[in-house]
Design a protein around this motif. Structure first.
Motif, mmCIF file in Angstrom:
data_model
loop_
_atom_site.group_PDB
_atom_site.id
_atom_site.type_symbol
_atom_site.label_atom_id
_atom_site.label_comp_id
_atom_site.label_asym_id
_atom_site.label_seq_id
_atom_site.Cartn_x
_atom_site.Cartn_y
_atom_site.Cartn_z
ATOM 1 N N ILE A 15 0.849 -1.179 0.000
ATOM 2 C CA ILE A 15 0.000 0.000 0.000
ATOM 3 C C ILE A 15 0.886 1.231 0.000
ATOM 4 O O ILE A 15 1.746 1.380 0.855
ATOM 5 C CB ILE A 15 -0.889 0.001 1.246
ATOM 6 C CG1 ILE A 15 -1.824 -1.197 1.194
ATOM 7 C CG2 ILE A 15 -1.665 1.291 1.339
ATOM 8 C CD1 ILE A 15 -2.394 -1.571 2.511
ATOM 9 N N THR A 16 0.714 2.083 -0.952
ATOM 10 C CA THR A 16 1.561 3.269 -1.008
ATOM 11 C C THR A 16 0.838 4.449 -0.395
ATOM 12 O O THR A 16 -0.373 4.448 -0.265
ATOM 13 C CB THR A 16 1.940 3.629 -2.448
ATOM 14 O OG1 THR A 16 0.769 4.072 -3.110
ATOM 15 C CG2 THR A 16 2.534 2.450 -3.160
ATOM 16 N N HIS A 529 -0.109 6.923 9.188
ATOM 17 C CA HIS A 529 -0.989 6.485 8.105
ATOM 18 C C HIS A 529 -0.636 5.064 7.676
ATOM 19 O O HIS A 529 -1.497 4.171 7.628
ATOM 20 C CB HIS A 529 -0.851 7.459 6.930
ATOM 21 C CG HIS A 529 -1.600 7.059 5.686
ATOM 22 N ND1 HIS A 529 -2.677 7.782 5.222
ATOM 23 C CD2 HIS A 529 -1.434 6.029 4.819
ATOM 24 C CE1 HIS A 529 -3.135 7.195 4.116
ATOM 25 N NE2 HIS A 529 -2.391 6.144 3.848
ATOM 26 N N HIS A 533 -2.627 0.971 8.329
ATOM 27 C CA HIS A 533 -2.969 0.025 7.266
ATOM 28 C C HIS A 533 -2.704 -1.431 7.677
ATOM 29 O O HIS A 533 -3.338 -2.351 7.170
ATOM 30 C CB HIS A 533 -2.179 0.320 5.986
ATOM 31 C CG HIS A 533 -2.808 1.386 5.129
ATOM 32 N ND1 HIS A 533 -4.156 1.421 4.860
ATOM 33 C CD2 HIS A 533 -2.273 2.444 4.480
ATOM 34 C CE1 HIS A 533 -4.416 2.463 4.068
ATOM 35 N NE2 HIS A 533 -3.287 3.104 3.834
ATOM 36 N N GLU A 590 -8.444 4.971 2.999
ATOM 37 C CA GLU A 590 -7.375 5.977 3.038
ATOM 38 C C GLU A 590 -7.714 7.120 4.001
ATOM 39 O O GLU A 590 -6.842 7.620 4.713
ATOM 40 C CB GLU A 590 -7.104 6.522 1.629
ATOM 41 C CG GLU A 590 -6.513 5.478 0.684
ATOM 42 C CD GLU A 590 -5.219 4.871 1.201
ATOM 43 O OE1 GLU A 590 -4.468 5.557 1.908
ATOM 44 O OE2 GLU A 590 -4.975 3.688 0.916
ATOM 45 N N HIS A 656 -7.644 7.841 -2.635
ATOM 46 C CA HIS A 656 -7.315 8.934 -1.715
ATOM 47 C C HIS A 656 -8.224 10.121 -2.015
ATOM 48 O O HIS A 656 -8.553 10.385 -3.168
ATOM 49 C CB HIS A 656 -5.854 9.367 -1.890
ATOM 50 C CG HIS A 656 -4.867 8.271 -1.642
ATOM 51 N ND1 HIS A 656 -4.392 7.476 -2.662
ATOM 52 C CD2 HIS A 656 -4.286 7.828 -0.509
ATOM 53 C CE1 HIS A 656 -3.538 6.588 -2.149
ATOM 54 N NE2 HIS A 656 -3.460 6.778 -0.850
#
Ligand SMILES: [Zn+2]
Length: 694
Positions: A15-16, A529, A533, A590, A656
């Motif tokens: 996950i970026t 953040h 995740h 997100e 996002h």
């Protein structure tokens, strides 16, 4: 551009932070921004961006970023521009200057400097490339011409796995989903020039048009290889038919996102039954993996389809297809201008709407950074990321993890048994900050000045040999699979690893000159953040060792849905442009990570302040209290502007939220923000019914 085929596929479960998870088609194009000038880096709290005519309690995004686009207008060739894009563009200039220095032979170079310098210089030398023409490729073309029987394909395809020619299928290594300690071999679909099946099978006019252009492109390449006009067109049509058959047996992109649909552990003998046209044992011997007994066959139906196709296609057509795949798999910058231009005309101009090819130095910088991420990374780190920055950022990541640990103690929606599992998972997370402890060893790789094609092929072989050597070995969780040079952050579920490359540990995201509050507002928020995740409805599917296994109870899942429902409603209320609202469902995970991330960063800031005896509510020289700095910096990490058309596309496709809501959506849920700026409950940035998941 084909270079990253394997890497991208292997990264599906990552996950970026900044980038949307793009399909393969677009993944490499947006990595570096086209700008003519080197944009200066913004500061951790950049007063130039503040719009002091705006009330932070009413529209904090406007207050923090109102003047951003005066200093960083959207470049002509972009549809949006934001802080991360500015840093990426700046990074490109930085790397370029390092490569110019490494390529000059006026000083004693380290072995790594010799490699990156000569690789880059060879790429830049267009006159030499033009003069030598196709000669360097001739031995490979001869090898295809010499094929006398389909039974000889095994050796050639084994060779293609080694030099990364994407024909028919690809072989690589992967962490075993079901046993995360192991690395296994993977046989995957491949061999398509149009990236994925929908391009071949969609009935729309747009797809039809692309297929026509594609056929023309192959025709042009075959003509450049010496075929007559009519034969080239005829061959191109046969190739497109052949690839369409491959596409028909391939999986849709959405299925590839589901780990269960791309995992079929298969014995080597069963593989031989699926597709007897390839002598698999011999192929594995040739690729240096003779010990293989089983492997993951991503899509068994694909290999059955390939078997039928190989049986039904005559050798001459297969040879033409192989010549096409060979030329298409070589990076086009090593080929004469006519090939390079033709490749760009189709893949750049027609497929992506890119008006002009990027200037040579940018292409060569990007290519060198991609190929030698750790050699160039080492040079970059020496110049720009001192040990003090490393220890400071490592500590910041730990502080955010400690905040998570505390948070888990009081989290109301998580059951006690799940909470203890979450704590175990948290303790098992490996943090990768800045750069690897051990740099990759390139010493066995030969890079010669003036031999760009040879360099590219030897580099592919070097990579593939190293990757195949991992098969059967335990997973090395210390290995970096992400370049230390990228301006991004990642969490990987199957490794349970967080990754913050040196590329993102530069201003404004992290700056040793910034206050701790500013750094926690930016980098701390990013760390938080990524961390959440690992513990959300995505992270619940993998345990702390990275195995695919759900560790939540059904009740946890139910509670989580109730808690996130509040955020879904909140974000659905935001107007992105005109009558278009943010899609609260699409962006939910997100948004939850943004909110949770800032809460954890805030907790970490408090610990840090206590440790250092800092009063978070006392103004310093900047005119802001540390808490205010924390929030302004967070907001400014998301300064950016979109063209209106871009927002419309983004709202439909990007998980996002648009920039302004990544800012306002978060601060309006944090009463600490309202207190810091003296807002009154009920003002837009101080909701009376604030949402909170983490
Ligand atoms: Zn995320």
């Amino acid at each position: 551009m084909r270079k990253h085929f394997r890497a991208i596929r292997a990264l599906l479960l990552i996950i970026t932070f900044t980038a949307i998870r793009l399909p393969f088609v677009q993944a490499q194009t947006n990595s570096i921004v086209a700008t003519d000038k080197n944009p200066p880096l913004p500061a951790g709290l950049d007063k130039r961006f503040l719009d002091t005519t705006a009330d932070p309690c009413i529209d904090f995004a406007r207050y923090a970023c109102g003047n951003f686009s005066k200093y960083y207008p959207i470049p002509e060739d972009r549809s949006s521009y934001d802080v991360a894009a500015v840093v990426s563009a700046h990074m490109e200039y930085t790397l370029h200057s390092l490569l110019e220095k490494a390529s000059a032979d006026d000083h004693l170079r380290t072995p790594n400097e010799q490699k990156i310098g000569d690789f880059y210089a060879s790429c830049m030398d267009v006159d030499a490339i033009q003069a030598v023409g196709l000669k360097p490729l001739q031995p490979e073309l001869d090898r295809i011409a010499a094929l006398k029987d389909k039974s000889e394909l095994t050796d050639l395809l084994a060779h293609y796995q080694m030099i990364t020619v994407n024909a028919f299928f690809v072989l690589y290594e992967q962490q075993d989903f079901k046993d995360a300690r192991k690395q296994i071999a993977v046989a995957d679909e491949g061999g398509l020039g149009l990236f994925e099946r929908d391009y071949y099978l969609n009935a729309s006019d747009a797809s039809e048009k692309i297929r026509k252009q594609y056929t023309q492109h192959i025709t042009n390449i075959l003509k450049l290889l010496g075929e007559s006009d009519t034969r080239a067109l005829d061959d191109a049509q046969k190739i497109v038919q052949l690839e369409t058959r491959l596409a028909r047996s391939s999986l849709p992109v959405t299925s590839r996102m589901d780990p269960n649909q791309v995992y079929h552990l298969t014995s080597v003998s069963r593989m031989g039954e699926l597709i007897p046209e390839i002598a698999w044992t011999r192929l594995f011997e040739r690729t240096g993996t003779p010990q293989l007994t089983e492997l993951n066959v991503v899509n068994p139906a694909f290999f059955q389809g390939l078997s039928a196709l190989l049986g039904a296609t005559d050798l001459e057509t297969i040879k033409t297809y192989l010549r096409w795949r060979l030329v298409a798999s070589v990076p086009s910058y090593v080929l004469p201008a006519a090939f390079d231009d033709e490749q760009f005309n189709f893949y750049g101009r027609q497929l992506r709407g890119q008006p002009e090819q990027r200037v040579r130095w940018k292409r060569c910088t990007e290519a060198t950074a991609d190929e030698f991420d750790q050699a160039l990374g080492e040079v970059y780190v020496k110049a720009y990321f001192p040990p003090a920055s490393k220890s400071k950022t490592v500590q910041m990541v730990k502080d955010v993890e400690d905040a998570m640990d505390k948070e888990l103690d009081t989290l109301p929606w998580m059951s006690i048994e799940t909470r203890s599992k979450a704590k175990v998972k948290l303790r098992l997370i490996a943090d990768k900050v800045g750069y690897p402890d051990r740099w990759k060893d390139y010493s066995s790789l030969k890079i010669l000045r003036g031999d760009p094609l040879g360099n590219a092929m030897r580099k592919n072989e070097f990579d593939n040999r190293n990757n195949y050597a991992k098969i059967g070995q335990p997973v090395d969780r210390g290995e970096w699979i992400i370049s230390p040079l990228v301006v991004d952050a990642h969490y990987s579920s199957s490794l349970n690893v967080m990754n913050f490359p040196a590329g993102i540990l530069q201003p404004p995201f992290f700056d040793p000159q910034s206050t701790d509050a500013e750094n926690f507002g930016m980098l701390g928020g990013i760390v938080g953040h990524e961390l959440t995740h690992g513990f959300d409805d995505g992270g619940r599917q993998f345990d702390g060792n990275g195995n695919l296994s759900d560790w939540w109870t059904a009740q946890d899942a139910k509670n989580f849905a109730v808690m996130t429902d509040c955020e879904e409603k909140e974000y659905s209320g935001f107007t992105a442009v005109d009558d278009v609202k943010v899609n609260g469902k699409l962006t939910l995970s997100e948004n939850t990570a943004d909110n949770g991330g800032m809460r954890l960063a805030y907790g970490a800031l408090q610990t840090d302040a206590r440790r250092k005896g800092i009063d978070l509510n006392a103004k310093d020289d900047s005119g802001f209290t540390p808490v205010q700095q924390f929030f302004v910096s967070y907001g400014q990490g998301w300064c950016g502007s979109n063209r209106p058309e871009e927002i419309r596309v983004q709202v439909q496709t990007n998980p996002h939220s648009p920039f302004e809501f990544r800012i306002n959506g978060v601060v309006q849920n944090m009463p600490e923000f309202g207190q810091a700026f003296g807002c009154k409950t009920g003002q837009p940035m101080m909701l009376s019914n604030a949402c909170r998941v983490w």
